[in-house]
Structure formats: structure tokens, C-alpha cells
Scaffold this motif. Sequence first.
Motif, PDB file in Angstrom:
ATOM      1  N   GLU A 220      14.245  -0.516  -4.290  1.00 41.44           N
ATOM      2  CA  GLU A 220      14.289  -1.709  -3.692  1.00 41.44           C
ATOM      3  C   GLU A 220      13.057  -2.167  -3.616  1.00 41.44           C
ATOM      4  O   GLU A 220      11.965  -1.474  -3.201  1.00 41.44           O
ATOM      5  N   ASN A 221      12.829  -3.625  -3.752  1.00 40.20           N
ATOM      6  CA  ASN A 221      11.572  -4.288  -4.090  1.00 40.20           C
ATOM      7  C   ASN A 221      11.942  -5.468  -2.832  1.00 40.20           C
ATOM      8  O   ASN A 221      12.398  -6.474  -2.900  1.00 40.20           O
ATOM      9  N   VAL A 222      10.834  -5.239  -1.587  1.00 40.35           N
ATOM     10  CA  VAL A 222      11.139  -6.480  -0.668  1.00 40.35           C
ATOM     11  C   VAL A 222      10.316  -7.502  -0.866  1.00 40.35           C
ATOM     12  O   VAL A 222       9.995  -8.427   0.128  1.00 40.35           O
ATOM     13  N   GLY A 223       9.347  -7.419  -2.082  1.00 43.77           N
ATOM     14  CA  GLY A 223       8.184  -8.622  -2.022  1.00 43.77           C
ATOM     15  C   GLY A 223       8.795  -9.697  -2.950  1.00 43.77           C
ATOM     16  O   GLY A 223      10.018 -10.087  -2.669  1.00 43.77           O
TER      17      GLY A 223
ATOM     18  N   CYS B  19      12.561  -8.868  -7.276  1.00 43.22           N
ATOM     19  CA  CYS B  19      11.951  -9.198  -6.038  1.00 43.22           C
ATOM     20  C   CYS B  19      13.169  -9.501  -5.008  1.00 43.22           C
ATOM     21  O   CYS B  19      14.123 -10.090  -5.495  1.00 43.22           O
ATOM     22  N   GLY B  20      13.144  -9.053  -3.672  1.00 44.35           N
ATOM     23  CA  GLY B  20      14.209  -9.233  -2.884  1.00 44.35           C
ATOM     24  C   GLY B  20      15.418  -8.534  -3.309  1.00 44.35           C
ATOM     25  O   GLY B  20      16.294  -8.850  -2.539  1.00 44.35           O
TER      26      GLY B  20
ATOM     27  N   ARG C 230       6.070   0.034  -6.287  1.00 46.11           N
ATOM     28  CA  ARG C 230       5.502  -0.532  -5.099  1.00 46.11           C
ATOM     29  C   ARG C 230       5.919  -2.096  -4.894  1.00 46.11           C
ATOM     30  O   ARG C 230       6.131  -2.590  -5.859  1.00 46.11           O
ATOM     31  N   SER C 231       6.504  -2.278  -3.721  1.00 44.11           N
ATOM     32  CA  SER C 231       7.000  -3.694  -3.674  1.00 44.11           C
ATOM     33  C   SER C 231       5.850  -4.857  -3.911  1.00 44.11           C
ATOM     34  O   SER C 231       4.692  -4.135  -3.641  1.00 44.11           O
TER      35      SER C 231
ATOM     36  N   THR D  13       0.921  -1.346   0.099  1.00 42.17           N
ATOM     37  CA  THR D  13      -0.033   0.049  -0.008  1.00 42.17           C
ATOM     38  C   THR D  13       0.717   1.202   0.084  1.00 42.17           C
ATOM     39  O   THR D  13       0.346   2.450  -0.429  1.00 42.17           O
ATOM     40  N   VAL D  14       1.994   1.076   0.437  1.00 42.87           N
ATOM     41  CA  VAL D  14       3.142   2.219   0.541  1.00 42.87           C
ATOM     42  C   VAL D  14       3.822   2.601  -0.911  1.00 42.87           C
ATOM     43  O   VAL D  14       4.302   1.621  -1.300  1.00 42.87           O
ATOM     44  N   LEU D  15       3.646   3.616  -1.548  1.00 45.92           N
ATOM     45  CA  LEU D  15       4.005   3.970  -2.798  1.00 45.92           C
ATOM     46  C   LEU D  15       5.513   4.654  -2.685  1.00 45.92           C
ATOM     47  O   LEU D  15       5.572   5.614  -1.933  1.00 45.92           O
ATOM     48  N   GLN D  16       6.592   3.820  -2.791  1.00 47.97           N
ATOM     49  CA  GLN D  16       8.060   4.444  -2.803  1.00 47.97           C
ATOM     50  C   GLN D  16       8.324   5.288  -4.075  1.00 47.97           C
ATOM     51  O   GLN D  16       7.797   5.018  -4.983  1.00 47.97           O
TER      52      GLN D  16
END
Length: 289
Positions: free
Chosen positions: A183-186, A261-262, A285-286, A145-148
Amino acid sequence: MGYTPDTDLDGRRVDLGSVSLGRVDAAGVAWHLQEMEGWDGSEVRAEYQVREYDHGAWAAPVYLSERPITLAGKVVAPDLIALDGAMEQLRAAAALSATTLTVYETIPKQVTVRRSGKPLIRPLSDKVAEFSLLVTAADPRRYATVLQSQTTGLPVTTGGPSPPLTPPITLSASSVTGTINAENVGTIDCPPVFTIAGPVTAPLILVQQPDGSVQSLSYSQDLQAGEVLVINCNTRTVVLDGTASRRRYLSVPLGWPLIPCGGTATIQFQSTVYDAAAMITAEWRSAWL
């Protein structure tokens, strides 16, 4: 039984547009979510061609299909008037247009959905109704939900490749500015959106992956002061000033870039002519499977 307005019920909270399932609203209507099917994963599209002279098959790339989601539960209202209003809210929430569906997990996630089946809403009494809604996310990724967002100008010290580009591309020069680390933490690669604000001469975007490979987005036209170009790597559109398609001027020789991803992608903004007013904003977004 009565419910306290503006409080959460037991279980998962899910927002479908303006309707909060798993919560008691300000009017004292309790929105019980009893089933959410499809959020756990989507089907895949895969093709296999049998090997003629060996065991097994040749595997084509695998892609996720759209994500149908069923939301089912019951509504408990203080009176018949409130129940009628709640049922109308449900019908409106399962809209024919793009609607945000948000699921409040440890990391809240969202998808964009549209109605894909007839809403099933059945009154059980003058205060209680049960419902089942079918919506579908055309993009199956579950986004944060957080847009980077990060913004940078052109590099003070240029270098490296310049158009025309011939693969493979390497980044050989360092720069003081002009770089964004995304960075994409998904758990699945996510597409960025780039917004370029002129003036800038033939803007070039380079996206370096963790393995060192580089993809480029090269725009052959100049942007004047006040002009804004939006490059959407998900919809694969290039739009000038919100209305005019400029896709034909964008070269994508190695495919549309994604943020892994990651991992982290290094984004460089370049031009053959330096202008301190030129800016690029990257948004993403992740994303999760």
C-alpha cells in the motif's frame, strides 16, 4: 540569551544528515531554520507538439525534474569555539555524497540530497552566524521515513501464468502464500525494491494494479541456496550477491512496476518449481509529490 540543550525551537524541524535544524543540540547550539525553499514542489519536464489540423497540441508524458532545496537560517552558539564547530558541522552536512534530508511534517518525509552550490556561512559575531545551503534531490519524490517491508515464499498452490509471457497478462489462479499487498498512502507512485533469496528456479514477479493490469519481472536464471538477487525498480538495476550485475537476465515486457499512489499493488512470487526455502522481500516507502 541562553538555550536549553536538546529542545526544539519554534517552527519546522529539519534534519540534514546529523545536523538538526530547528533544534538546540546537546552543546547548547541553537540551529534556527528561517527559510526552506523547494520543499513545496519541483519543476516538471513536459513537451507539447502542435496539432496540425486541430486546436491545441499533443501532450507527451510529464515528469518531475530534480528538486533543488535551499535551507537558510542562523546559528546561535554559547561561545566562539562552539560557533566554529557548528559552522564546520554545516559544511560537512551539505556533503558531496548522498545525504538524507528529513522534514518533520505530520507524516515525516525524506529525500536523498547532495550539495549543489557553495555553502554560504557568514559569522555575524563571536556567537552568531547566518547560513544558506543549496542541496538537490535527484529523485524528487518525498518519501515516508518509515520503510515498509513484507516477505513471502512461493505459493503452495500455483497456477496462473508461467514464462514465457505474452501480454496482456492475467492472474487466474489463487494461492495460499506467495502474495504481498503493498500500500502507498502518498500522492505519487513509488518504486519497490525486491530481494529474492535462493534456491529458486527462474523466479517470476507479477505486480497487479488496482485496475487489474499486471506487470511482470521475469528472471531467466536460477538462484542457488545462499544467493541473493536484488531488483531495484527505481534505479532499474539487478544485482546478484551485492556486486554482480544481472540486468541482462531480467525481462520487463510491460515496464518497471510502481506501487500506485493512494492504492495497493498485489505482488505475486512464482516459479516453475516449488521450493519451501525460496523467499522474496518487497520494500517500499509511500511517496508524495
